[in-house]
Structure formats: C-alpha cells, structure tokens
Design a protein around this motif. Structure first.
Motif, PDB file in Angstrom:
ATOM      1  N   LEU A 103       0.821  -1.208   0.000  1.00 54.88           N
ATOM      2  CA  LEU A 103       0.000   0.000   0.000  1.00 54.88           C
ATOM      3  C   LEU A 103       0.854   1.257   0.000  1.00 54.88           C
ATOM      4  N   ALA A 104       1.924   1.251   0.776  1.00 57.13           N
ATOM      5  CA  ALA A 104       2.796   2.421   0.850  1.00 57.13           C
ATOM      6  C   ALA A 104       3.459   2.702  -0.487  1.00 57.13           C
ATOM      7  N   ASP A 105       3.701   1.653  -1.266  1.00 58.11           N
ATOM      8  CA  ASP A 105       4.417   1.796  -2.536  1.00 58.11           C
ATOM      9  C   ASP A 105       3.484   1.786  -3.743  1.00 58.11           C
ATOM     10  N   ASP A 106       2.150   1.719  -3.492  1.00 60.11           N
ATOM     11  CA  ASP A 106       1.198   1.632  -4.605  1.00 60.11           C
ATOM     12  C   ASP A 106       1.583   0.512  -5.569  1.00 60.11           C
ATOM     13  N   ASP A 107       1.919  -0.634  -5.009  1.00 52.32           N
ATOM     14  CA  ASP A 107       2.437  -1.748  -5.800  1.00 52.32           C
ATOM     15  C   ASP A 107       1.283  -2.564  -6.392  1.00 52.32           C
ATOM     16  N   LEU A 108       0.827  -2.125  -7.552  1.00 55.45           N
ATOM     17  CA  LEU A 108      -0.286  -2.777  -8.227  1.00 55.45           C
ATOM     18  C   LEU A 108       0.041  -4.223  -8.579  1.00 55.45           C
ATOM     19  N   ALA A 109       1.256  -4.451  -9.053  1.00 56.88           N
ATOM     20  CA  ALA A 109       1.655  -5.801  -9.478  1.00 56.88           C
ATOM     21  C   ALA A 109       1.603  -6.789  -8.316  1.00 56.88           C
ATOM     22  N   ALA A 110       1.960  -6.338  -7.122  1.00 57.01           N
ATOM     23  CA  ALA A 110       1.962  -7.230  -5.966  1.00 57.01           C
ATOM     24  C   ALA A 110       0.549  -7.699  -5.629  1.00 57.01           C
ATOM     25  N   LEU A 111      -0.420  -6.795  -5.717  1.00 57.28           N
ATOM     26  CA  LEU A 111      -1.808  -7.190  -5.445  1.00 57.28           C
ATOM     27  C   LEU A 111      -2.328  -8.126  -6.526  1.00 57.28           C
ATOM     28  N   CYS A 112      -1.849  -7.943  -7.755  1.00 55.28           N
ATOM     29  CA  CYS A 112      -2.296  -8.798  -8.857  1.00 55.28           C
ATOM     30  C   CYS A 112      -1.778 -10.225  -8.721  1.00 55.28           C
ATOM     31  N   LEU A 113      -0.817 -10.448  -7.817  1.00 56.37           N
ATOM     32  CA  LEU A 113      -0.323 -11.802  -7.582  1.00 56.37           C
ATOM     33  C   LEU A 113      -1.351 -12.656  -6.843  1.00 56.37           C
ATOM     34  N   VAL A 114      -2.329 -11.993  -6.228  1.00 62.07           N
ATOM     35  CA  VAL A 114      -3.366 -12.728  -5.494  1.00 62.07           C
ATOM     36  C   VAL A 114      -4.359 -13.312  -6.487  1.00 62.07           C
ATOM     37  N   PRO A 115      -4.579 -14.623  -6.468  1.00 63.82           N
ATOM     38  CA  PRO A 115      -5.557 -15.233  -7.372  1.00 63.82           C
ATOM     39  C   PRO A 115      -6.923 -14.578  -7.235  1.00 63.82           C
ATOM     40  N   GLY A 116      -7.503 -14.176  -8.364  1.00 61.35           N
ATOM     41  CA  GLY A 116      -8.815 -13.551  -8.337  1.00 61.35           C
ATOM     42  C   GLY A 116      -8.787 -12.041  -8.380  1.00 61.35           C
ATOM     43  N   ILE A 117      -7.589 -11.443  -8.324  1.00 58.41           N
ATOM     44  CA  ILE A 117      -7.475  -9.986  -8.389  1.00 58.41           C
ATOM     45  C   ILE A 117      -6.809  -9.577  -9.692  1.00 58.41           C
ATOM     46  N   GLY A 118      -7.555  -8.824 -10.518  1.00 50.82           N
ATOM     47  CA  GLY A 118      -7.013  -8.278 -11.757  1.00 50.82           C
ATOM     48  C   GLY A 118      -6.561  -6.846 -11.548  1.00 50.82           C
ATOM     49  N   LYS A 119      -6.098  -6.220 -12.615  1.00 52.94           N
ATOM     50  CA  LYS A 119      -5.547  -4.866 -12.502  1.00 52.94           C
ATOM     51  C   LYS A 119      -6.584  -3.845 -12.050  1.00 52.94           C
ATOM     52  N   LYS A 120      -7.805  -3.942 -12.575  1.00 56.66           N
ATOM     53  CA  LYS A 120      -8.826  -2.972 -12.199  1.00 56.66           C
ATOM     54  C   LYS A 120      -9.199  -3.110 -10.725  1.00 56.66           C
ATOM     55  N   THR A 121      -9.368  -4.349 -10.289  1.00 57.47           N
ATOM     56  CA  THR A 121      -9.697  -4.584  -8.878  1.00 57.47           C
ATOM     57  C   THR A 121      -8.552  -4.149  -7.981  1.00 57.47           C
ATOM     58  N   ALA A 122      -7.317  -4.439  -8.399  1.00 59.59           N
ATOM     59  CA  ALA A 122      -6.149  -4.064  -7.604  1.00 59.59           C
ATOM     60  C   ALA A 122      -6.049  -2.552  -7.466  1.00 59.59           C
ATOM     61  N   ALA A 123      -6.298  -1.826  -8.551  1.00 56.01           N
ATOM     62  CA  ALA A 123      -6.224  -0.359  -8.513  1.00 56.01           C
ATOM     63  C   ALA A 123      -7.252   0.208  -7.541  1.00 56.01           C
ATOM     64  N   ARG A 124      -8.453  -0.368  -7.552  1.00 58.37           N
ATOM     65  CA  ARG A 124      -9.498   0.101  -6.638  1.00 58.37           C
ATOM     66  C   ARG A 124      -9.146  -0.225  -5.192  1.00 58.37           C
ATOM     67  N   LEU A 125      -8.616  -1.429  -4.970  1.00 56.31           N
ATOM     68  CA  LEU A 125      -8.275  -1.830  -3.611  1.00 56.31           C
ATOM     69  C   LEU A 125      -7.139  -0.991  -3.033  1.00 56.31           C
ATOM     70  N   LEU A 126      -6.183  -0.615  -3.872  1.00 55.85           N
ATOM     71  CA  LEU A 126      -5.084   0.219  -3.384  1.00 55.85           C
ATOM     72  C   LEU A 126      -5.612   1.509  -2.780  1.00 55.85           C
ATOM     73  N   VAL A 127      -6.613   2.084  -3.432  1.00 59.95           N
ATOM     74  CA  VAL A 127      -7.190   3.340  -2.939  1.00 59.95           C
ATOM     75  C   VAL A 127      -8.026   3.096  -1.693  1.00 59.95           C
ATOM     76  N   GLU A 128      -8.899   2.091  -1.759  1.00 60.47           N
ATOM     77  CA  GLU A 128      -9.823   1.858  -0.645  1.00 60.47           C
ATOM     78  C   GLU A 128      -9.124   1.343   0.597  1.00 60.47           C
ATOM     79  N   LEU A 129      -8.155   0.467   0.420  1.00 64.60           N
ATOM     80  CA  LEU A 129      -7.517  -0.136   1.588  1.00 64.60           C
ATOM     81  C   LEU A 129      -6.656   0.854   2.359  1.00 64.60           C
ATOM     82  N   LYS A 130      -6.136   1.849   1.693  1.00 67.70           N
ATOM     83  CA  LYS A 130      -5.330   2.845   2.398  1.00 67.70           C
ATOM     84  C   LYS A 130      -6.157   3.571   3.456  1.00 67.70           C
TER      85      LYS A 130
END
Length: 203
Positions: A103-130
């Motif tokens: 979250l601190a690094d806005d690491d979209l690729a790291a969230l996309c490593l989670v099965p079931g999370i694509g780029k769009k979902t990861a981008a939204r989660l980065l904002v919401e989870l912060k």
C-alpha cells in the motif's frame, strides 16, 4: 460470538482447515496455508484469534495466529467486493507487514499476484484499503521512503521489476512471492532476476 480458541489441534488439512478441540468440542477453522503449517502438529496445543463470520444460515470460523492478522482480515472484508475467501487469499500471499509495504508503494503488481485480483480490482483496492486498513506504521513507512530520497522505493521497484518479469515468464504467484521475498533489499534488477531464476531452478 467466538473471538478466540485455545485447545488441542486434532487435524490439519492442506486445503486450509484446522480441527481444534476445546473442552471436548471440535471446531472447524478456516485458515491460510501458512497457518496450517505454523499451527503445529496434531496433538499440540494451539491458540487462534478467530473471526466468527455469519451469512444467512452459514457460520464459518476464520483463524489467525496473531491479533494483527485478524484485524487485517476484518478490514479487508469490509472493503467493497472483498469477501472472506478473497480476504484470506490476500493474506495467504501478503502478510500484514507485506501488505503495508504494498500500500505504501502503490504496488499494483503485488496485489495482482493474489488469485482472483485483476488490474482494475487491484487499482481500486489500493485506494480503498489505504483508508480502511489500519496497519501500524503505514504512514511511517511511506514517510520514510520519501525522506530517504526514494531509496526504499527504488529497492521495492527493483523487486517489482523482477516480480513482473517472473510473472511474464509464467511462474506461479506463490513461486514468485517466495523467491522475491528472499532477494536482497537493493541491487540491479537484471542481477536480481538472474539470482531469482537460479533459485527457482534449484527449488
């Protein structure tokens, strides 16, 4: 509402479930693969922080070895579109401290490593989870990275480059996470990639 369990570990299943007996009653607890391993062997005493999840007529116990991990899970499932299964999947790939760095690094690729999370979902989660995820040190970590003139960010960016390269080469997310975690904190991405490939070849 069950908040914790202390008892004897009766069984552990590779699919992410523990059977814990407390005062003669066996409780089936859903956990991450890491917790399955770290909970101990059948016959050992185990203590788990528990999130008691109720939905319609189904009740499920989710178990965690630390209070921090349970709090992280509860924050995750409070985010839009994140149910218990996805919340557990995120924690299976990223521990709370690792998620803090993501979250601190806005690491979209790291969230996309989670099965079931694509780029769009990861981008939204980065904002919401912060705003939702109360992980100790998140603000401090981001400040430290900035104060260091980007040094910490550069190290994570090098790892991110390696992570992307390995993913493009077809390595599984769990393989990528494990090998990247073992890499040095800094260095040339090309050299780090070479080291990662050597370790993957051996392991």
């Amino acid at each position: 509402m069950i908040g914790s369990l202390r008892g004897t570990l009766v069984e552990r299943a590779g699919d992410g479930e523990l059977l814990v007996e407390v005062a003669g009653v066996g409780y089936r607890v859903t956990v991450t693969p890491t917790t399955v391993v770290e909970a101990g062997e059948p016959g050992d005493e185990v203590f788990l922080y528990v999130h008691h999840h109720r939905r319609d007529d189904v009740e499920t116990l989710y178990g965690f070895l630390s209070r921090e991990e349970r709090a992280c899970f509860e924050a995750l499932i409070g985010a839009h579109g994140v149910g218990p299964a996805l919340g557990l999947a995120i924690l299976a790939v990223h521990s709370p401290p690792a998620l803090q760095r993501v979250l601190a690094d806005d690491d979209l690729a790291a969230l996309c490593l989670v099965p079931g999370i694509g780029k769009k979902t990861a981008a939204r989660l980065l904002v919401e989870l912060k705003s939702r995820l109360d992980v100790p040190g998140l603000e401090t970590a981001a400040t430290a990275s900035s104060d260091a003139g980007g040094g910490g960010r550069a190290a994570r960016s090098a790892r991110a480059d390696v992570r992307d390269a390995l993913a493009n080469l077809g390595y599984a997310p769990d393989e990528v996470v494990d090998v990247v975690r073992e890499l040095p904190d800094d260095g040339d991405p090309a050299e780090l990639l070479k080291v990662a490939l050597q370790r993957l070849a051996v392991g």
